[in-house]
Structure formats: structure tokens, C-alpha cells
Motif scaffolding. Structure first.
Motif, mmCIF file in Angstrom:
data_model
loop_
_atom_site.group_PDB
_atom_site.id
_atom_site.type_symbol
_atom_site.label_atom_id
_atom_site.label_comp_id
_atom_site.label_asym_id
_atom_site.label_seq_id
_atom_site.Cartn_x
_atom_site.Cartn_y
_atom_site.Cartn_z
ATOM 1 N N PRO A 123 4.818 -15.081 -3.048
ATOM 2 C CA PRO A 123 4.668 -13.919 -3.927
ATOM 3 C C PRO A 123 3.215 -13.751 -4.391
ATOM 4 O O PRO A 123 2.474 -14.724 -4.521
ATOM 5 C CB PRO A 123 5.584 -14.259 -5.104
ATOM 6 N N GLU A 124 2.844 -12.523 -4.649
ATOM 7 C CA GLU A 124 1.517 -12.207 -5.155
ATOM 8 C C GLU A 124 1.666 -11.523 -6.516
ATOM 9 O O GLU A 124 2.494 -10.631 -6.677
ATOM 10 C CB GLU A 124 0.767 -11.259 -4.219
ATOM 11 N N ILE A 125 0.864 -11.942 -7.473
ATOM 12 C CA ILE A 125 0.810 -11.266 -8.766
ATOM 13 C C ILE A 125 -0.436 -10.392 -8.761
ATOM 14 O O ILE A 125 -1.555 -10.896 -8.627
ATOM 15 C CB ILE A 125 0.783 -12.274 -9.925
ATOM 16 N N VAL A 126 -0.236 -9.083 -8.888
ATOM 17 C CA VAL A 126 -1.320 -8.130 -8.687
ATOM 18 C C VAL A 126 -1.500 -7.293 -9.941
ATOM 19 O O VAL A 126 -0.516 -6.840 -10.551
ATOM 20 C CB VAL A 126 -1.026 -7.213 -7.475
ATOM 21 N N ASP A 127 -2.749 -7.102 -10.345
ATOM 22 C CA ASP A 127 -3.055 -6.206 -11.456
ATOM 23 C C ASP A 127 -2.561 -4.803 -11.128
ATOM 24 O O ASP A 127 -2.744 -4.307 -10.005
ATOM 25 C CB ASP A 127 -4.565 -6.203 -11.704
ATOM 26 N N GLY A 128 -1.938 -4.145 -12.096
ATOM 27 C CA GLY A 128 -1.350 -2.841 -11.844
ATOM 28 C C GLY A 128 -2.343 -1.826 -11.323
ATOM 29 O O GLY A 128 -2.034 -1.029 -10.427
ATOM 30 N N ALA A 129 -3.557 -1.844 -11.851
ATOM 31 C CA ALA A 129 -4.567 -0.884 -11.405
ATOM 32 C C ALA A 129 -4.956 -1.131 -9.960
ATOM 33 O O ALA A 129 -5.171 -0.197 -9.181
ATOM 34 C CB ALA A 129 -5.792 -0.971 -12.306
ATOM 35 N N VAL A 130 -5.039 -2.415 -9.581
ATOM 36 C CA VAL A 130 -5.383 -2.755 -8.203
ATOM 37 C C VAL A 130 -4.227 -2.438 -7.266
ATOM 38 O O VAL A 130 -4.422 -1.932 -6.150
ATOM 39 C CB VAL A 130 -5.757 -4.244 -8.092
ATOM 40 N N ALA A 131 -2.997 -2.710 -7.711
ATOM 41 C CA ALA A 131 -1.821 -2.505 -6.864
ATOM 42 C C ALA A 131 -1.695 -1.054 -6.429
ATOM 43 O O ALA A 131 -1.226 -0.760 -5.332
ATOM 44 C CB ALA A 131 -0.563 -2.942 -7.612
ATOM 45 N N GLY A 132 -2.138 -0.140 -7.273
ATOM 46 C CA GLY A 132 -2.027 1.267 -6.931
ATOM 47 C C GLY A 132 -2.808 1.668 -5.712
ATOM 48 O O GLY A 132 -2.500 2.677 -5.067
ATOM 49 N N SER A 133 -3.819 0.869 -5.343
ATOM 50 C CA SER A 133 -4.639 1.195 -4.179
ATOM 51 C C SER A 133 -4.314 0.325 -2.968
ATOM 52 O O SER A 133 -5.000 0.407 -1.958
ATOM 53 C CB SER A 133 -6.124 1.038 -4.538
ATOM 54 N N LEU A 134 -3.280 -0.499 -3.059
ATOM 55 C CA LEU A 134 -2.941 -1.368 -1.939
ATOM 56 C C LEU A 134 -2.385 -0.545 -0.782
ATOM 57 O O LEU A 134 -1.659 0.433 -0.984
ATOM 58 C CB LEU A 134 -1.908 -2.411 -2.366
ATOM 59 N N PRO A 135 -2.686 -0.950 0.448
ATOM 60 C CA PRO A 135 -2.194 -0.193 1.606
ATOM 61 C C PRO A 135 -0.702 -0.414 1.812
ATOM 62 O O PRO A 135 -0.109 -1.361 1.302
ATOM 63 C CB PRO A 135 -3.002 -0.792 2.761
ATOM 64 N N ALA A 136 -0.122 0.484 2.587
ATOM 65 C CA ALA A 136 1.294 0.364 2.924
ATOM 66 C C ALA A 136 1.525 -0.877 3.784
ATOM 67 O O ALA A 136 0.640 -1.304 4.533
ATOM 68 C CB ALA A 136 1.762 1.616 3.663
ATOM 69 N N ARG A 137 2.713 -1.466 3.649
ATOM 70 C CA ARG A 137 3.071 -2.638 4.435
ATOM 71 C C ARG A 137 3.848 -2.211 5.680
ATOM 72 O O ARG A 137 4.462 -1.131 5.714
ATOM 73 C CB ARG A 137 3.917 -3.592 3.600
ATOM 74 N N ASP A 138 3.858 -3.085 6.682
ATOM 75 C CA ASP A 138 4.605 -2.775 7.894
ATOM 76 C C ASP A 138 6.015 -3.351 7.850
ATOM 77 O O ASP A 138 6.748 -3.318 8.831
ATOM 78 C CB ASP A 138 3.866 -3.272 9.132
ATOM 79 N N ALA A 139 6.398 -3.903 6.697
ATOM 80 C CA ALA A 139 7.759 -4.405 6.495
ATOM 81 C C ALA A 139 8.114 -4.196 5.027
ATOM 82 O O ALA A 139 7.234 -4.232 4.156
ATOM 83 C CB ALA A 139 7.857 -5.885 6.863
ATOM 84 N N PRO A 140 9.377 -3.976 4.718
ATOM 85 C CA PRO A 140 9.756 -3.777 3.311
ATOM 86 C C PRO A 140 9.539 -5.043 2.489
ATOM 87 O O PRO A 140 9.802 -6.147 2.957
ATOM 88 C CB PRO A 140 11.237 -3.409 3.387
ATOM 89 N N VAL A 141 9.058 -4.872 1.270
ATOM 90 C CA VAL A 141 8.845 -5.977 0.337
ATOM 91 C C VAL A 141 9.427 -5.587 -1.018
ATOM 92 O O VAL A 141 9.721 -4.413 -1.275
ATOM 93 C CB VAL A 141 7.345 -6.321 0.188
ATOM 94 N N ILE A 142 9.585 -6.573 -1.856
ATOM 95 C CA ILE A 142 10.007 -6.337 -3.237
ATOM 96 C C ILE A 142 8.773 -6.138 -4.095
ATOM 97 O O ILE A 142 7.837 -6.949 -4.049
ATOM 98 C CB ILE A 142 10.837 -7.516 -3.765
ATOM 99 N N VAL A 143 8.748 -5.081 -4.875
ATOM 100 C CA VAL A 143 7.725 -4.868 -5.902
ATOM 101 C C VAL A 143 8.452 -4.891 -7.243
ATOM 102 O O VAL A 143 9.383 -4.121 -7.455
ATOM 103 C CB VAL A 143 6.973 -3.544 -5.704
ATOM 104 N N GLN A 144 8.023 -5.758 -8.108
ATOM 105 C CA GLN A 144 8.775 -6.040 -9.325
ATOM 106 C C GLN A 144 7.838 -6.076 -10.519
ATOM 107 O O GLN A 144 6.688 -6.529 -10.409
ATOM 108 C CB GLN A 144 9.458 -7.405 -9.163
ATOM 109 N N GLU A 145 8.312 -5.601 -11.650
ATOM 110 C CA GLU A 145 7.497 -5.693 -12.858
ATOM 111 C C GLU A 145 7.261 -7.161 -13.220
ATOM 112 O O GLU A 145 8.126 -8.018 -12.995
ATOM 113 C CB GLU A 145 8.195 -5.000 -14.025
ATOM 114 N N TYR A 146 6.080 -7.445 -13.739
ATOM 115 C CA TYR A 146 5.811 -8.790 -14.252
ATOM 116 C C TYR A 146 6.343 -8.867 -15.674
ATOM 117 O O TYR A 146 5.959 -8.060 -16.535
ATOM 118 C CB TYR A 146 4.317 -9.101 -14.222
#
Length: 601
Positions: free
Chosen positions: A189-212
Motif C-alpha cells: 500500500p501507498e500513503i499519498v498526500d491528497g494534493a499529490v494523489a490528484g495528479s497521479l496517472p491512471a493505473r492499468d489495473a483496478p486498485v483500492i483508493v481509501q481515505e486515510y
């Protein structure tokens, strides 16, 4: 009886009729895992027949199944009473080369194990194999709080929708993938800052995105057919358990009533007899994260210095076996029964010379009371590695890296075998090859590290029960086993440093428990005599610092206690970029305002 084959490990009574169908526990897992190895040793000592199947070499298994509920495995006919499958995947079946034939073989073995488990009188872990989304949905429907969750390939859009300061991105299915049998790679798992996460590229497989979820504690709760064993997990940072496991602390605790109630409710809902539940504790109550049907427990136990889950698992399997065979569920006192395991318990025909080894200081090994001289540098290092992780498998590749570094000779594996043979001649036949590494078996009376872990667990249990005097005596016995910096001559070797880090962490925890009990009894001077030598080496260990500050104030040395806080504050800011915890800040204020009374002389 069949022994010595690579795919199964039998633990059967000494006297059995080879022609009779024997009621037997079946354990299926991967080679080198400690949980079932310890469980099988305990079952044999209690007279429960068992067979352990290694998923990595299962392709060599010879098996015949019958519709009468019996099966013949490598020539031995058995009737499965309990079948427990952990960490089994068709990917683990050797011989695969990507061809249609190899995939067919792997799927066939996987289907056999699944169906054997389903047809067994008592399959474990029981229930359906639920994915993470199904778990979260079921928990929410049961009225248990869960994190807000989105499954997506577009992490940025999901993060924006969750609108939190941080999000967690993690695998929808397993965190580990197996590129080839025996080769595991983690997708953590990766813990990502919300502001940074907004610019992350699309993944080629489904993942879980969950509130911290902000929380004040994290719990791992093991459910074993109605019994609950709980550990509190301490981390320097939220991602430490994935990135820096050596820094993680684990303590046995009682499950809070809302957590215990949630675990029982979910286990009943999903039909589980066994599961490892993860919860966060927040101001608003517990938050359910997931339940793991494999749920390794030896890592948590070794961190905490206890064997609570191992004992509960042994009791559960023994009881279920006896219920199937009609022997009833007679109870037995298993307290301290496993003591982190030894394969020689109850084996009347195995003669192994008595060993007394020490790793809580300089390496020293005695056999039958005589010092064993291990002069070869690499053989000595190998002994230190195996003794520092007793009753666990040290992977061959890691051993080679430790002994020869980045450029091992072509003969490294053969040379390693030679060093193992040397050690076997010196300390007895207690080192075994487990398919992917070597394991040294030792009992708690043969190794100071195991004695220390046992005493640490016993002392903490006595403290939880309120018996302070007995706990102090046990803690003193444990701390006397330490005779200096453990295995200092091997410092810099990764396997040694990681192991020493683990049991040093437990050593500090015992010192903290001891100090707090002594402070409660007003023995501040005794506390300072010990902690004065420890705190300078562990300035970020806030519980240790708090004990010394309290003892200083109790001795009328409040200015020194306040100075200690400033030293720690500067260290934490400079080295970790964090402030002292609220607990330490509150203690500072109490001392500053004179609220801590000086102890009576």
C-alpha cells in the motif's frame, strides 16, 4: 510409516497399524512458514496425528481419494478430520513454464486442495473467501464503521472524490505476486498526500483508493473458533509496517469490547473459524479494515515475545479433531506449552546433545557444558544468523548474501552446505533444510534469546494481572540474560542487524515495563541507575525517556528532567521532523508546574 519425502511431513504416533485408515489433521501451506511447523510439533506432542503438505513441492505428492471420505497420501491411508489451508496458490506449484500443460497441472493441484478442504469434516479457516470490497460492504451492513473506499483505475479522480488530506492506494487482491514458484514480490500500500494523489496517472489495473483514517492505535485481532487474541501495533510512521518492519513494536493487549463484539459478529456473518482482523481505534470508535484468512501470527508473536496465538491455534485444532473422532473436547492447560517451539519435544528416539547458546551479548555456544569453538569466520557468522532467528527459516539466498556479499563465488551454495555440516558436527543435528533455506531448532532452555522472550511474555502477563512483585522478579530475570551489545562482532550484516533490532526492541520494552513498575513503588533511584545508561543510546524512545524524566523528578531533580525533554525534542525535530508525543508533552508540563511529587526519602 512414510517419512523423508519432499512434499509431506508426517507427525504420527510411534505405534500405528499401517493398514488402518488413521484419523489425521491435514495442514497445507508453503515451505518454510513457521506457523504450521510449530502447530504440527504441538499436535504430535498431544498425540494428534497430522500431515503437512508443502505447496512448493506438491507436484511430487502421490494421492488417491475415495468417496468414503478417506484418502491415501504417499502410501499412508488417512481420514481427514481437520484440513487447514494457508498461503496455498497454484502459482506455488513447481514445474511451470507457462505452457498449457504446466498451467493445467497447477490448476489441477489447486482444485484438489480446494475440494479436499471442502470435503473435510472440518475445513479451516471456514466460510467463503471474501474479497476486500465484499468484506467492507458486509461490515458496513453490520453497522461497523469502515473507511470510505473506491475501486478504480483512475486514482486521481477517486482521490478528489474522497477529498481527504491523505489517501491510501492498495491492491484489490493479494499484496504479493509470485513471478515463479518460490519468488515473491510485494505490491505494498501507498500513503499519498491528497494534493499529490490528484495528479497521479491512471493505473492499468483496478486498485483500492481509501481515505486515510486518523487513529490513535492499530490492532491485529486473531479469531480462533470463538477465542480472541489481540496485539497493538506501534509504528513510527503509518507506512512503517511495509517499509521498515524492524521499527514496528507489537504488544499483547485485551481487545476493547466494541472490537471484540465486531469480530464475533463478522466471524459469524462470514462463517469463519479463523481469521486475522485489522482495526483502527479512533475517537469515534473502531474502524474495520479487513480480515486475512491466512493471517501469519508468528511475526506478531516474536515481536511481542509471546505465543498466545500459537497456543490458541493448537487448542482449536486439537479440540476440532477430537470432536470429529468422538473423543470429546477435553481441555488441557497449554500455558507456556509451545514456548516458541522445538521439534524434539516428545521424540523419544532422537538424541541431540544439550546446547546452551548465547546471543544477547557476544556469541557463545556450549554443548554438554563444553565451549564450542567455531573458528572459521563464515561458519561463525552462519551460526550467529541461525541462532538469532531460532525455529525460523533463513532463506538460502539471504544467507549467501550475508556470507559473501554482492559477489558470491560460483560454489557458494556448496560452500554453504559445508558450513552447515560443520555446525551440525559441533552442535548436533538440529539444523534442517526446509526447501528454500535453513532452520536451527532450539528450545527455550537452550538459547538465551528464547529464555528472554519467554520471561518477557510471562512478566507482561503478570503485570496485566496486577501482580507487580512477581512481574518485577520475572523482568529482572529476563534483563540479567543480557551481557552487552548483542552480536556486536557481526554488526553491519543485514540479517543480524534486523534480528538484533527486533529483540533489542523487546529488551527496551521490558526495561520500560520494569521502570514503570518500580516508579509506582517509589524506587526512583533504582530506575535512574539503569536508565541513565540506556536513554542516551535511544533518545527517540519516548516511553523510556518518560520513565527517566519521572524518576528524575521523583528524586528532586526536576531541572534535569526538563532538560531531558529539551534534548529529546531537539533530536526528534532534527532527525525525524516530528514533535514529542502529547504524552511526553503533558509529562513535561506536569514537571514544570511541580505536579509530580518528590518521592519520600
Amino acid at each position: 510409516m512414510p517419512t523423508g519425502d519432499s512434499s509431506v511431513t508426517w507427525k504420527l504416533p510411534e505405534k500405528i497399524d499401517p493398514a488402518a485408515a488413521l484419523p489425521c489433521v491435514i495442514l497445507v501451506d508453503r515451505a518454510g512458514l513457521a506457523e504450521f511447523a510449530g502447530l504440527q510439533r504441538g499436535l504430535r506432542t498431544l498425540g494428534v496425528p497430522s500431515v503437512r503438505v508443502d505447496a512448493g513441492s506438491i507436484a511430487g505428492l502421490r494421492i488417491i481419494t475415495r468417496l468414503d471420505g478417506s484418502l491415501t497420501m504417499n502410501g499412508r491411508r488417512i481420514i481427514p478430520t481437520v484440513t487447514w489451508v494457508r498461503h496455498f496458490s497454484p502459482r506455488a506449484v513447481h514445474g511451470g513454464n507457462g505452457s498449457a500443460r504446466s498451467l493445467f497441472l497447477a490448476d489441477s493441484w489447486g482444485a484438489l486442495i480446494d475440494q479436499l478442504s471442502s470435503l473435510s469434516a472440518t475445513p479451516l479457516p471456514g466460510g467463503l473467501d471474501l474479497g476486500r470490497l465484499v468484506q467492507l460492504d458486509g461490515a458496513a451492513r453490520a453497522g461497523i464503521r469502515t473507511p470510505r473506499t473506491i475501486v478504480t483505475t483512475d486514482v486521481g479522480a477517486a482521490s478528489a472524490e474522497l477529498a481527504g488530506d491523505r489517501v491510501i492506494v492498495k491492491a484489490l487482491d493479494q499484496h504479493f505476486v509470485e513471478t515463479e514458484p518460490g519468488t515473491m514480490q510485494g505490491v505494498f500500500p501507498e500513503i499519498v498526500d491528497g494534493a499529490v494523489a490528484g495528479s497521479l496517472p491512471a493505473r492499468d489495473a483496478p486498485v483500492i483508493v481509501q481515505e486515510y483514517v486518523d487513529h490513535w492505535a492499530e490492532l491485529r485481532v486473531y479469531y480462533l473458533d470463538g477465542e480472541i487474541r489481540t496485539f497493538r501495533v506501534g509504528k513510527a510512521s503509518p507506512e512503517a509496517i511495509w517499509r521498515d518492519a524492524a521499527s514496528v513494536t507489537v504488544s499483547p493487549v485485551a481487545a476493547p469490547e466494541p472490537v471484540a463484539a465486531a469480530v464475533h459478529r463478522l466471524a459469524e456473518l462470514w462463517g469463519l473459524r479463523y481469521g486475522a482482523f485489522d482495526f483502527l481505534l479512533t475517537k469515534q470508535g473502531p474502524v474495520f479494515l479487513e480480515v486475512n484468512r491466512d493471517g501469519d501470527w508468528r511475526w506478531f508473536e516474536s515481536k511481542a515475545g509471546v505465543d498466545d496465538v500459537s497456543i490458541a491455534a493448537l487448542s482449536m485444532v486439537r479440540t476440532l479433531h477430537r470432536q470429529v473422532t468422538g473423543e470429546g473436547s477435553a481441555t488441557i492447560d497449554l500455558a507456556g506449552f509451545l514456548t516458541l517451539g522445538t521439534d524434539r519435544v516428545g521424540q523419544a528416539n532422537v538424541v541431540v546433545p544439550g546446547m546452551d547458546a548465547r546471543v544477547l551479548g557476544a556469541l557463545e555456544v556450549l554443548v554438554d557444558g563444553l565451549i564450542v569453538h567455531i573458528s572459521a569466520k563464515k561458519a561463525r557468522l552462519l551460526a550467529a544468523i541461525l541462532l538469532s532467528r531460532p525455529n525460523q527459516v533463513a532463506p538460502t539466498d539471504q544467507l549467501i548474501d550475508s556470507l559473501w556479499g554482492e559477489r558470491p563465488p560460483p560454489t557458494a551454495r556448496k560452500n554453504l552446505q559445508v558450513y552447515v555440516s560443520v555446525l551440525r558436527r559441533k552442535i548436533g543435528d538440529r539444523i534442517s533444510y526446509q526447501g528454500w533455506g535453513y532452520r536451527l531448532d532450539a528450545g527455550h532452555d537452550e538459547l538465551d534469546l528464547l529464555r528472554f522472550r519467554q520471561l518477557a511474555g510471562a512478566g507482561r502477563d503478570l503485570r496485566r494481572r496486577g501482580d507487580a512483585e512477581a512481574a518485577l522478579a520475572v523482568f529482572d530475570d529476563a534483563l540479567r540474560l543480557w551481557s552487552g551489545q548483542p552480536l556486536a562482532e557481526f554488526s553491519g550484516v543485514a540479517l543480524i542487524d534486523e534480528a538484533v533490532g527486533r529483540f533489542t526492541d523487546l529488551y527496551l520494552t521490558v526495561n520500560e515495563d520494569w521502570a514503570e513498575l518500580e516508579i509506582e513503588r517509589g524506587r526512583h533511584v533504582e530506575v535512574l541507575n539503569r536508565l541513565d545508561d540506556l536513554v542516551p543510546f535511544f533518545p527517540a524512545r519516548e516511553r523510556l525517556v518518560a520513565a527517566r524524566m519521572t524518576a528524575l523528578a521523583g528524586c528532586g531533580r526536576a531541572p534535569e528532567a526538563l532538560a531531558q525533554f529539551e534534548t529529546v525534542r531537539r533530536h526528534l525535530v532534527a532527525e525525524l521532523g516530528i514533535d514529542p508525543s502529547p504524552v511526553l508533552k503533558n509529562l513535561y508540563e506536569e514537571i514544570l508546574q511541580g505536579q509530580l511529587a518528590r518521592a519520600s526519602p
